[in-house]
Motif scaffolding. Sequence first.
Motif, PDB file in Angstrom:
ATOM      1  N   ALA A   1       0.807  -1.220   0.000  1.00 47.61           N
ATOM      2  CA  ALA A   1       0.000   0.000   0.000  1.00 47.61           C
ATOM      3  C   ALA A   1       0.838   1.267   0.000  1.00 47.61           C
ATOM      4  N   VAL A   2       2.091   1.161   0.441  1.00 46.90           N
ATOM      5  CA  VAL A   2       2.965   2.341   0.426  1.00 46.90           C
ATOM      6  C   VAL A   2       3.625   2.408  -0.945  1.00 46.90           C
ATOM      7  N   ARG A   3       3.313   3.447  -1.662  1.00 45.61           N
ATOM      8  CA  ARG A   3       3.851   3.628  -3.004  1.00 45.61           C
ATOM      9  C   ARG A   3       4.784   4.824  -3.003  1.00 45.61           C
ATOM     10  N   PHE A   4       5.699   4.825  -3.932  1.00 41.89           N
ATOM     11  CA  PHE A   4       6.602   5.955  -4.084  1.00 41.89           C
ATOM     12  C   PHE A   4       6.496   6.493  -5.497  1.00 41.89           C
ATOM     13  N   ALA A   5       6.610   7.793  -5.599  1.00 42.60           N
ATOM     14  CA  ALA A   5       6.561   8.441  -6.903  1.00 42.60           C
ATOM     15  C   ALA A   5       7.633   9.512  -6.960  1.00 42.60           C
ATOM     16  N   LEU A   6       8.158   9.713  -8.137  1.00 37.70           N
ATOM     17  CA  LEU A   6       9.192  10.729  -8.307  1.00 37.70           C
ATOM     18  C   LEU A   6       8.613  12.115  -8.092  1.00 37.70           C
ATOM     19  N   ALA A   7       9.389  12.961  -7.450  1.00 41.16           N
ATOM     20  CA  ALA A   7       8.998  14.345  -7.233  1.00 41.16           C
ATOM     21  C   ALA A   7      10.278  15.159  -7.139  1.00 41.16           C
ATOM     22  N   VAL A   8      10.143  16.470  -7.095  1.00 43.84           N
ATOM     23  CA  VAL A   8      11.301  17.332  -6.940  1.00 43.84           C
ATOM     24  C   VAL A   8      11.993  16.973  -5.625  1.00 43.84           C
ATOM     25  N   GLY A   9      13.280  16.663  -5.669  1.00 47.39           N
ATOM     26  CA  GLY A   9      14.017  16.314  -4.461  1.00 47.39           C
ATOM     27  C   GLY A   9      14.090  14.837  -4.182  1.00 47.39           C
ATOM     28  N   GLY A  10      13.404  13.995  -4.994  1.00 49.74           N
ATOM     29  CA  GLY A  10      13.489  12.546  -4.799  1.00 49.74           C
ATOM     30  C   GLY A  10      12.128  11.905  -4.668  1.00 49.74           C
ATOM     31  N   ALA A  11      12.135  10.583  -4.511  1.00 55.72           N
ATOM     32  CA  ALA A  11      10.884   9.836  -4.434  1.00 55.72           C
ATOM     33  C   ALA A  11      10.156  10.122  -3.117  1.00 55.72           C
ATOM     34  N   ARG A  12       8.856  10.266  -3.204  1.00 58.41           N
ATOM     35  CA  ARG A  12       8.037  10.539  -2.016  1.00 58.41           C
ATOM     36  C   ARG A  12       6.945   9.483  -1.875  1.00 58.41           C
ATOM     37  N   PRO A  13       6.644   9.131  -0.644  1.00 56.45           N
ATOM     38  CA  PRO A  13       5.641   8.089  -0.430  1.00 56.45           C
ATOM     39  C   PRO A  13       4.207   8.626  -0.425  1.00 56.45           C
ATOM     40  N   TRP A  14       3.316   7.758  -0.788  1.00 53.91           N
ATOM     41  CA  TRP A  14       1.890   8.025  -0.649  1.00 53.91           C
ATOM     42  C   TRP A  14       1.212   6.686  -0.391  1.00 53.91           C
ATOM     43  N   ILE A  15       0.034   6.741   0.142  1.00 54.42           N
ATOM     44  CA  ILE A  15      -0.673   5.517   0.528  1.00 54.42           C
ATOM     45  C   ILE A  15      -1.783   5.215  -0.468  1.00 54.42           C
ATOM     46  N   GLU A  16      -1.773   4.006  -0.979  1.00 56.83           N
ATOM     47  CA  GLU A  16      -2.874   3.540  -1.822  1.00 56.83           C
ATOM     48  C   GLU A  16      -3.983   3.065  -0.880  1.00 56.83           C
ATOM     49  N   ALA A  17      -4.995   3.896  -0.730  1.00 53.44           N
ATOM     50  CA  ALA A  17      -6.017   3.654   0.287  1.00 53.44           C
ATOM     51  C   ALA A  17      -6.711   2.297   0.107  1.00 53.44           C
ATOM     52  N   ASP A  18      -6.935   1.900  -1.122  1.00 49.21           N
ATOM     53  CA  ASP A  18      -7.636   0.635  -1.361  1.00 49.21           C
ATOM     54  C   ASP A  18      -6.808  -0.578  -0.933  1.00 49.21           C
ATOM     55  N   ALA A  19      -5.490  -0.411  -0.868  1.00 51.46           N
ATOM     56  CA  ALA A  19      -4.610  -1.532  -0.505  1.00 51.46           C
ATOM     57  C   ALA A  19      -4.261  -1.536   0.981  1.00 51.46           C
ATOM     58  N   CYS A  20      -4.505  -0.442   1.685  1.00 54.48           N
ATOM     59  CA  CYS A  20      -4.142  -0.335   3.097  1.00 54.48           C
ATOM     60  C   CYS A  20      -5.197  -1.018   3.958  1.00 54.48           C
ATOM     61  N   THR A  21      -4.755  -1.981   4.756  1.00 52.15           N
ATOM     62  CA  THR A  21      -5.665  -2.724   5.627  1.00 52.15           C
ATOM     63  C   THR A  21      -5.700  -2.175   7.049  1.00 52.15           C
TER      64      THR A  21
END
Length: 97
Positions: A54-74
């Motif tokens: 459920a913890v995903r990372f995506a590229l952003a300014v300054g490096g990869a940042r995490p976000w939560i995929e709500a449907d996958a978080c239990t």
Amino acid sequence: MSEAPIPTRRNFLLGRFAAADPATQPSTAVIAPTCLAFHGVACMSCRDACPTGAVRFALAVGGARPWIEADACTGCRECVPACPVDAIHLPAAEATI
Ligand code: SF4
Ligand code: SF4
């Protein structure tokens, strides 16, 4: 209930995943702005601890940042102790402890 932010580059850059209102996603992990990855430090401990991906990372300014995929978080809380700076929480679970 409001919708989770769409995982677009604009939403990542604007920090909308970290700023998600806990009250609208009570059983979902929330990542605070104190997260090391938001400050240029390469950290993926929460992702490594999450059994559902459920913890995903995506590229952003300054490096990869995490976000939560709500449907996958239990709401299992495995990610909480994995964070070295206590930046990930499950507000609803903490309110009942
Ligand atoms: S609460 Fe559990 S499922 Fe949700 S992000 Fe954390 S480790 Fe993953
Ligand atoms: S473990 Fe904590 S500091 Fe590291 S990426 Fe996850 S929320 Fe950020």
